[in-house]
Design a protein around this motif. Structure first.
Motif, short mmCIF file in Angstrom:
data_model
loop_
_atom_site.label_atom_id
_atom_site.label_comp_id
_atom_site.label_asym_id
_atom_site.label_seq_id
_atom_site.Cartn_x
_atom_site.Cartn_y
_atom_site.Cartn_z
N PHE A 52 0.83 -1.46 0.25
CA PHE A 52 0.32 0.48 -0.04
C PHE A 52 0.56 1.08 0.12
CE2 PHE A 52 -2.94 2.76 2.12
CZ PHE A 52 -3.83 2.59 0.63
N THR A 53 1.41 1.80 -1.04
CA THR A 53 2.18 3.31 -1.30
C THR A 53 1.56 4.10 -1.46
OG1 THR A 53 1.53 2.86 -3.77
CG2 THR A 53 3.57 1.29 -2.82
N ASP A 54 3.07 5.12 -0.98
CA ASP A 54 1.82 6.57 -0.87
C ASP A 54 0.68 6.83 -1.88
OD1 ASP A 54 3.09 7.59 1.02
OD2 ASP A 54 5.52 7.37 0.31
N GLY A 55 1.20 6.66 -3.01
CA GLY A 55 0.81 6.34 -4.23
C GLY A 55 -0.97 6.40 -4.06
N ALA A 56 -0.40 4.28 -3.58
CA ALA A 56 -1.86 4.31 -3.58
C ALA A 56 -3.10 4.91 -2.12
CB ALA A 56 -2.73 2.29 -3.14
N ARG A 57 -2.02 5.78 -1.32
CA ARG A 57 -2.81 6.13 0.20
C ARG A 57 -3.47 7.93 -0.83
NH1 ARG A 57 -0.64 10.17 3.06
NH2 ARG A 57 1.45 10.11 2.37
N ILE A 58 -2.91 8.20 -1.60
CA ILE A 58 -2.99 9.79 -2.06
C ILE A 58 -4.45 9.16 -2.88
CG2 ILE A 58 -2.87 11.28 -3.88
CD1 ILE A 58 0.14 11.44 -1.73
N GLU A 91 -5.01 16.33 1.41
CA GLU A 91 -5.64 17.42 1.39
C GLU A 91 -5.47 17.63 0.30
OE1 GLU A 91 -5.04 22.83 0.27
OE2 GLU A 91 -4.21 21.97 2.17
N VAL A 92 -7.49 17.51 -0.27
CA VAL A 92 -8.22 17.10 -1.64
C VAL A 92 -9.03 18.34 -1.56
CG1 VAL A 92 -10.36 15.72 -1.95
CG2 VAL A 92 -8.17 14.72 -0.84
N THR A 93 -9.50 18.96 -2.74
CA THR A 93 -10.05 19.78 -3.29
C THR A 93 -11.32 19.44 -3.20
OG1 THR A 93 -8.83 21.43 -3.48
CG2 THR A 93 -10.55 21.87 -3.77
N VAL A 94 -12.65 19.98 -3.30
CA VAL A 94 -14.35 19.00 -3.82
C VAL A 94 -14.92 20.63 -3.90
CG1 VAL A 94 -14.21 17.51 -2.74
CG2 VAL A 94 -15.10 18.78 -1.13
N PRO A 95 -15.82 20.20 -4.69
CA PRO A 95 -16.66 21.16 -5.19
C PRO A 95 -17.60 22.16 -3.66
CG PRO A 95 -16.97 19.94 -6.58
CD PRO A 95 -16.12 19.20 -5.30
N ARG A 96 -17.70 23.42 -4.09
CA ARG A 96 -18.84 24.15 -2.89
C ARG A 96 -19.52 23.35 -2.35
NH1 ARG A 96 -16.48 28.60 -0.71
NH2 ARG A 96 -15.39 29.44 -2.31
N ASP A 97 -20.60 22.72 -2.65
CA ASP A 97 -22.07 21.87 -3.06
C ASP A 97 -21.84 20.73 -2.58
OD1 ASP A 97 -21.06 20.76 -5.07
OD2 ASP A 97 -23.50 21.55 -6.61
N SER A 98 -20.49 20.04 -1.87
CA SER A 98 -20.33 18.99 -2.40
C SER A 98 -20.00 18.32 -0.43
CB SER A 98 -18.59 18.16 -2.32
OG SER A 98 -18.26 18.45 -3.73
N GLY A 105 -6.88 10.90 7.84
CA GLY A 105 -6.19 11.45 6.83
C GLY A 105 -6.35 12.05 5.55
N THR A 106 -7.35 13.17 5.43
CA THR A 106 -7.17 13.71 5.24
C THR A 106 -7.81 15.02 5.35
OG1 THR A 106 -10.11 13.26 4.27
CG2 THR A 106 -8.28 12.16 3.39
#
Length: 285
Positions: A52-58, A91-98, A105-106
């Protein structure tokens, strides 16, 4: 097709992707229940036959917020190769209405990104390079190096300004503006102000700003000890003409019997204690 997907997507797959590849929801749940697949978030699975790599985690973290989510900040910086180590918090950016709560972990930023601010790399949506640089640069101590390195190797300053101006009002926007101003061509004012604030905070006296020496004006001079302190902007400002002029200036000041200490803007921001220690050694010698 399933094996190809897992190989190129870090072993991570969503329920929607599995259906597209011909697996039913029942087949997915069967794999999950027997331990072949691990659930990483709502509708997101990891095939547990590989590390379970960093790539998989992100990837799993971003996909768990839906198809409109994008990696941003330091997570995007790592994904685009701007940093060596992946951040612990994605860090994850999502639309305002999400809708939905934040997952472990996020860190979620709710903001409507423009089309120009999102790109896809290796099957994952991330913020584009310019926005990634200006956002990651203000996330932690040392982040300014991300901007400096990017300016030396991959992007132009105007690209960063455009990304910043398209996203005014976001988290960290004032700090990013200060970084960009400090990186402007021939602009040493921010570095000089930083140096003076450090001197005052350390209660160092006996200095004069813009002090004349050998026909030039040094940023800060200690007349009694004959110590001159010069500040530079970001490292990418180093074309051949500037390099030559700086050396002529520094040689003239040194030949007048002055010791010259030179610090970059990054030195002042990242290693202020080291800067002050060197100045104290010079003026006490």
């Amino acid at each position: 097709m399933l094996d190809d997907h897992l190989r190129t997507h870090d072993g991570v797959i969503t329920l929607a992707q599995a259906r597209h590849l011909g697996l039913s929801e029942h087949a997915v749940l069967r794999r999950y229940r027997c331990g072949q697949w691990r659930r990483c978030g709502p509708g997101v699975y990891f095939v547990d036959d590989r590390p379970f790599t960093d790539g998989a985690r992100i990837r799993a973290a971003v996909w768990s917020y839906g198809v409109k989510a994008a990696a941003s900040g330091l997570a995007a910086a790592w994904w685009l190769g701007l940093t060596r180590f992946a951040p612990e918090i994605v860090e994850v950016t999502v639309p305002r209405d999400s809708n939905g709560r934040c997952h472990d972990g996020t860190r979620v930023r709710r903001r409507d990104l423009k089309v120009a601010d999102i790109i896809e790399r290796r099957g994952l949506q991330v913020t584009e390079l310019g926005l990634t640089v200006v956002e990651a640069a203000v996330r932690r101590r040392g982040g300014a190096k991300i901007m400096d390195t990017a300016l030396q190797q991959r992007v132009e300053l105007r690209m960063l300004w455009h990304a910043h101006l398209r996203n005014k009002g976001r988290y960290g926007s004032p700090a990013a503006r200060r970084l960009l101003q400090a990186a402007e061509d021939n602009a040493h004012s921010e570095a000089e102000r930083l140096l003076i604030r450090l001197l005052k905070a350390a209660r160092i006296t006996g200095w004069k700003a813009n002090h004349p020496v050998a026909g030039y004006r040094v940023d800060v001079g200690f007349p009694k000890q004959k110590v001159a302190i010069e500040t530079d902007g970001f490292a990418f400002h180093s074309d051949s003409e500037d390099f030559h002029n700086d050396r002529v200036r520094q040689n003239a000041i040194a030949l007048a019997g002055w010791q010259v200490l030179r610090f970059t803007w990054l030195d002042l921001v990242e290693y202020p204690d080291r800067v002050i220690a060197e100045i104290k050694r010079a003026i006490s010698a």
